[in-house]
Each structure stands twice: as structure tokens, then as C-alpha cells.
Design a protein around this motif. Sequence first.
Motif, PDB file in Angstrom:
ATOM      1  N   ALA A 170      27.684  38.567  38.210  1.00  0.00           N
ATOM      2  CA  ALA A 170      29.111  38.196  38.890  1.00  0.00           C
ATOM      3  C   ALA A 170      30.300  38.631  38.167  1.00  0.00           C
ATOM      4  N   PRO A 171      30.704  39.691  37.880  1.00  0.00           N
ATOM      5  CA  PRO A 171      31.613  40.274  36.951  1.00  0.00           C
ATOM      6  C   PRO A 171      32.858  39.663  37.241  1.00  0.00           C
ATOM      7  N   THR A 172      33.774  39.216  35.943  1.00  0.00           N
ATOM      8  CA  THR A 172      35.127  38.459  36.182  1.00  0.00           C
ATOM      9  C   THR A 172      36.048  39.120  35.383  1.00  0.00           C
ATOM     10  N   HIS A 173      37.282  38.992  35.760  1.00  0.00           N
ATOM     11  CA  HIS A 173      38.315  39.527  35.137  1.00  0.00           C
ATOM     12  C   HIS A 173      39.474  38.381  34.918  1.00  0.00           C
ATOM     13  N   THR A 174      40.423  38.608  33.911  1.00  0.00           N
ATOM     14  CA  THR A 174      41.433  37.687  33.667  1.00  0.00           C
ATOM     15  C   THR A 174      42.725  37.731  34.934  1.00  0.00           C
ATOM     16  N   PHE A 211      54.363  27.625  37.174  1.00  0.00           N
ATOM     17  CA  PHE A 211      55.020  27.175  35.825  1.00  0.00           C
ATOM     18  C   PHE A 211      54.216  27.378  34.689  1.00  0.00           C
ATOM     19  N   SER A 212      52.962  26.985  34.890  1.00  0.00           N
ATOM     20  CA  SER A 212      52.184  27.149  33.542  1.00  0.00           C
ATOM     21  C   SER A 212      51.750  28.492  33.007  1.00  0.00           C
ATOM     22  N   LYS A 213      51.773  29.303  33.961  1.00  0.00           N
ATOM     23  CA  LYS A 213      51.301  30.865  33.816  1.00  0.00           C
ATOM     24  C   LYS A 213      50.351  30.789  33.023  1.00  0.00           C
ATOM     25  N   GLU A 214      49.289  29.918  33.276  1.00  0.00           N
ATOM     26  CA  GLU A 214      47.999  30.132  32.649  1.00  0.00           C
ATOM     27  C   GLU A 214      47.014  31.185  32.902  1.00  0.00           C
ATOM     28  N   ALA A 215      46.627  31.668  32.011  1.00  0.00           N
ATOM     29  CA  ALA A 215      45.485  32.728  32.112  1.00  0.00           C
ATOM     30  C   ALA A 215      44.104  32.058  32.601  1.00  0.00           C
ATOM     31  N   LYS A 216      43.459  32.555  33.675  1.00  0.00           N
ATOM     32  CA  LYS A 216      42.190  32.204  34.132  1.00  0.00           C
ATOM     33  C   LYS A 216      41.403  33.363  34.347  1.00  0.00           C
ATOM     34  N   LYS A 217      39.907  33.069  34.407  1.00  0.00           N
ATOM     35  CA  LYS A 217      39.059  34.001  34.843  1.00  0.00           C
ATOM     36  C   LYS A 217      38.524  33.830  36.425  1.00  0.00           C
ATOM     37  N   GLY A 218      38.564  34.951  36.983  1.00  0.00           N
ATOM     38  CA  GLY A 218      38.555  35.213  38.412  1.00  0.00           C
ATOM     39  C   GLY A 218      37.540  36.197  38.556  1.00  0.00           C
ATOM     40  N   PRO A 219      36.719  36.248  39.806  1.00  0.00           N
ATOM     41  CA  PRO A 219      35.849  37.310  40.072  1.00  0.00           C
ATOM     42  C   PRO A 219      36.702  38.597  40.218  1.00  0.00           C
ATOM     43  N   LEU A 220      35.578  39.653  39.705  1.00  0.00           N
ATOM     44  CA  LEU A 220      36.265  40.947  39.773  1.00  0.00           C
ATOM     45  C   LEU A 220      36.054  41.305  41.163  1.00  0.00           C
ATOM     46  N   PHE A 221      35.008  40.879  42.108  1.00  0.00           N
ATOM     47  CA  PHE A 221      34.953  41.396  43.124  1.00  0.00           C
ATOM     48  C   PHE A 221      34.925  40.157  44.033  1.00  0.00           C
ATOM     49  N   SER A 222      35.851  39.877  44.578  1.00  0.00           N
ATOM     50  CA  SER A 222      35.838  38.496  45.422  1.00  0.00           C
ATOM     51  C   SER A 222      34.803  38.447  46.644  1.00  0.00           C
ATOM     52  N   GLY A 223      33.924  37.364  46.641  1.00  0.00           N
ATOM     53  CA  GLY A 223      32.862  37.188  47.525  1.00  0.00           C
ATOM     54  C   GLY A 223      31.565  38.081  47.314  1.00  0.00           C
ATOM     55  N   PHE A 224      31.358  38.581  46.119  1.00  0.00           N
ATOM     56  CA  PHE A 224      30.237  39.455  45.835  1.00  0.00           C
ATOM     57  C   PHE A 224      29.490  38.975  44.465  1.00  0.00           C
ATOM     58  N   VAL A 225      28.239  38.798  44.705  1.00  0.00           N
ATOM     59  CA  VAL A 225      27.412  38.553  43.686  1.00  0.00           C
ATOM     60  C   VAL A 225      26.232  39.475  43.689  1.00  0.00           C
ATOM     61  N   PHE A 226      25.885  39.965  42.440  1.00  0.00           N
ATOM     62  CA  PHE A 226      24.826  41.162  42.214  1.00  0.00           C
ATOM     63  C   PHE A 226      23.708  40.597  41.865  1.00  0.00           C
ATOM     64  N   VAL A 227      22.516  40.787  42.488  1.00  0.00           N
ATOM     65  CA  VAL A 227      21.239  40.263  42.007  1.00  0.00           C
ATOM     66  C   VAL A 227      20.184  41.316  41.982  1.00  0.00           C
ATOM     67  N   ARG A 247      26.857  38.512  49.854  1.00  0.00           N
ATOM     68  CA  ARG A 247      28.096  38.372  50.161  1.00  0.00           C
ATOM     69  C   ARG A 247      28.201  36.779  50.489  1.00  0.00           C
ATOM     70  N   THR A 248      29.343  36.237  50.107  1.00  0.00           N
ATOM     71  CA  THR A 248      29.544  34.811  49.981  1.00  0.00           C
ATOM     72  C   THR A 248      31.327  34.575  50.299  1.00  0.00           C
ATOM     73  N   ARG A 249      31.629  33.499  50.698  1.00  0.00           N
ATOM     74  CA  ARG A 249      32.880  33.175  50.904  1.00  0.00           C
ATOM     75  C   ARG A 249      33.866  33.159  49.667  1.00  0.00           C
ATOM     76  N   PRO A 250      34.995  33.741  49.499  1.00  0.00           N
ATOM     77  CA  PRO A 250      35.751  33.837  48.392  1.00  0.00           C
ATOM     78  C   PRO A 250      35.791  32.241  47.759  1.00  0.00           C
ATOM     79  N   HIS A 251      35.671  32.414  46.336  1.00  0.00           N
ATOM     80  CA  HIS A 251      35.749  31.171  45.405  1.00  0.00           C
ATOM     81  C   HIS A 251      34.367  30.513  45.540  1.00  0.00           C
ATOM     82  N   GLN A 252      33.401  30.908  46.157  1.00  0.00           N
ATOM     83  CA  GLN A 252      32.093  30.281  46.092  1.00  0.00           C
ATOM     84  C   GLN A 252      31.005  31.113  44.992  1.00  0.00           C
ATOM     85  N   GLU A 253      31.616  32.280  44.662  1.00  0.00           N
ATOM     86  CA  GLU A 253      30.547  33.013  43.757  1.00  0.00           C
ATOM     87  C   GLU A 253      29.879  32.564  42.545  1.00  0.00           C
ATOM     88  N   ASN A 254      30.748  31.353  41.831  1.00  0.00           N
ATOM     89  CA  ASN A 254      29.970  30.542  40.887  1.00  0.00           C
ATOM     90  C   ASN A 254      28.791  29.632  41.211  1.00  0.00           C
TER      91      ASN A 254
END
Length: 487
Positions: free
Chosen positions: A44-48, A54-70, A16-23
Amino acid sequence: MKDKLNNVDYRWYIVRTRPHQENMIVELLERYKAENSNILEVYAPTHTTVDMGFSKEAKKGPLFSGFVFVLATQKALTDFIGQYSLEGVIQYKRKTMDGRKATVSVIPEEQMRTLKDYNENYPDMAIPLERPYTDYAFNPKTNEPNDIVKVIDGPLAGTEGYITKFRRDKRLVYHLKGLDMAVSIPNIWSFHVVRVHNAEGDKQTLGTVKERAVDLLIGLMQGCGYGGKTLPMLYEFVDELTFKPSLVDFCNNLYKKGYMELSQRFAKLNTKDAELILNLVRYEKDNPGYVKSNWQKLVIRPFLTPTSGVEFIEGQGEVQLQHKSFTEIIRKVDITEEVYYPSKEEESTVTTTYYAHIGIIRNENNNTFTFFANWDYFLDEYYLTAGKANEKLVGGEQQKDKQIDSFRNYSPTLYNVLTDESSKVKPIQNFQIGEESLNVMAVINASNVEDAKDELINTCVNICKEINTTTHLAVWRRYLRTVWLHI
């Protein structure tokens, strides 16, 4: 599989980690993995996601926020966290109410592989849910249990879960155990799934419970040879039990009236069957005349029942019961089903003995026989769908991007009976049996008695199993309850 020191099994642990720290955690783990052979895999699975600015840009984000599987040993993962002084921690299960200590959360290898395979083959389709998995066991509007299904093929093969309705969309919801999280999978109809019997929550409808109670009473009376007197006796006995709901007193009264064998049969009832009858008479007390108004005709019992009515000698698989216009064959039929225990999240296979009821009439003009089974209400509903609705049931054509819920697609045995002229088993509307008529499944003009019996029973059992195990044909599964008094 042991680690290099033969100490601890490799497991899929959750960091478990803080959100946005998965990478960042993934990068550090990959670097550490090169130095430590007891860390095997990092995931660490991701989804779009779409930035709605304004840009409506598609980005990759974590599927499970704050989780990394090892995939690692616990010691190797603990050493990694200690070496890098991370804020991330290994996830533990909470301490239980019965006082057991908290334990490390792990995800079973098979489930982790399923998640990875699915996410790689169908990216952006797995959706973590906020509510606990147990919340999806029942339909919140009807409080009826949701169907439990098992996926047969594809990346989700072997996965069990609930079919749950989200607005107009039905999805598979399964339990990601290590996270104690429910995950939904849309477009489940694109997978091959079978319905699994819910051993705990498959609540029978009140109608089915009462059908079974009345059938039990009818079976006992017919088994004791009361034939054409059965319905009047049924009304009399239900009235008597409604006035005084005591089976002990009822048995004594039967004996005094000269119904000695019937009294003995009632006295032998197990607790479950006795409660079934008492529940019926309680309902009759609250709804006077219910039994008499709903059981005005009796020709032959439903095709598959949980009780025989007649007593079988040990080792005997089939008995005959003589009626005024036909002979009834009652045969033991063992049906094996996959069942699921939601509270334990365990699957099992059970075999239950049912009793198939078929009638035989001799055709005097050519010395052949007609065999029939009671499918009266089910076939009546089918015949009511005349015209285009009926055509869809046997047509099976595509509707947009999916097949319609037809017999052709989901009950091929029934489809064959309804459409194939060469089928030995045929549906017959208003088949005459003495002074009464029924909608039946029948084998007509048969000369080989044993083959005809087997053909009719096996075909009807296959239809029952096909309809009962498909997630489609839900309406017809409801009608099937009048054919197979499922327990």
C-alpha cells in the motif's frame, strides 16, 4: 507461477476498501499471510501530505486512497475477505460494451515492480491523476498528439507514456492498467527517455502531407526523364487535376498528349498515393496558386522520401538519374523504428523503406567528386540562429539544473558535422549547383566514390534518427520534415 495446489497463477490483485482503512487491511493481510502461503506480498504505497492547519505537520498518507495491492491467488484472497467479513472487495473491470463479462482487475507484475521501485527510490513524486489516461494523448490547446516516450534506464525502465505539459512543467503520464488510472511523474528530464513513433496518432502536419504529394509528382516526372520541364509540368498537371479531379481521365489525357510512360506510372499508383495527390488538388482548389508559389525552385528532391520516382529492378538497391548539372543517386534505405499503438498499449518495431537522394558533381580541375544532399530549409534556419543562439545549439552548457536543448546534447552526429573540422561531411551554405544554389550537407573533393556515398548517406540518416527520437529539439524536428518526408 502456480499456487501450492497447482490451481491458479499468482497475480497482483486490487483490494478496494473505504478511505483511511488501508492500514487496517494491510495489518490483517500481513497476519493472514503468516498462515496462508498463497498470499505472498502486500503493498500500500504512501506519500507525504501536509496538514495545512495550525501545526502544518507532514504526515504519511496513502498514494492511492482506498486501494491495497496483494500478490496472491484469487482463492486465497477471497478466503481472506470471507474469513474477516471485510467491507473490502476485490476490484473487477467493468462489463464491456460488447457484452463481455466483468473480469478481475490485475496489475502486470512488471508494471507493479516498476511502481514499487520508483516509489521507493523517488518517494512522493508519483501523482495519481483524476482524468482517464486517454485524455493525455493530445494537447488540449492545439489538439496535436503528445509525444510518446519510453524510459531507457532507472526504476522506470521500459515504461511508456505521454509527455504532457502541466502549466510550465512537462511530465511523463503512464497508465497503471489494473487501476485504469493515469499516473504522472515530474522531472522526467532527469531520466533517459527516447521518443517512440505513434503508429496511430502521429498526425503529419498539413505541410508534410502536401510536401509528400508534390514530391511524389516531381519524382514521377523526373523518373520519366522530363528533367528541366518538371516544374512547368507540375503546375500544368495540378491545374488540370484541380479543374477535374479524376486520375482516370488524367491518365487518359496524358496518353493522348504523348506522355505514355508517365500515364502508365500514374495508372499504377496505389490507393494511398492516389488519395495523397487528390488531397493536394483539393487544397489547391481552396487556395489557388498554392503549388506554384511554394515550389518555384527545384534542384534535387529532399534527402529522404517515401517514394523513389524511378522504378527499381528487383534486387536493385540504387539507381542513377541524370540532371543537367549533376548526377542524382537514389538509394533504398531501410529505417527501423520503435512504434507504439496507443489503443492497444502495445509496442512494436517496424522497418520502412525510404529513398535517399544525393547529387554528385565531378570536380574537373583535380578529378575528384563532390557529393551533396538537400538540407536547404533546415540549414537555413540554423544559419539564421547566428550569434549567441547558434552558440547554445552547439555549446550544450548547463542552464540551472538541466542541459539546454542543444545539438551537442541530443544530436551528437549533427554536432560533430557542425563543429569538427575533421568531419568528412560538412554543411555548406549557398552551394552552387549549376544556376541554382542550396544549403547542403556535402562531402567535397572525394576520390573514393563508394566511400563518399556511404559516408554522406549514413551520416545524414543518423542525424535524422537522432533528432526524430529525442523529446528535445522539437523545433528542429519540425524543420527536419523538409529533409525527411516521414510517414
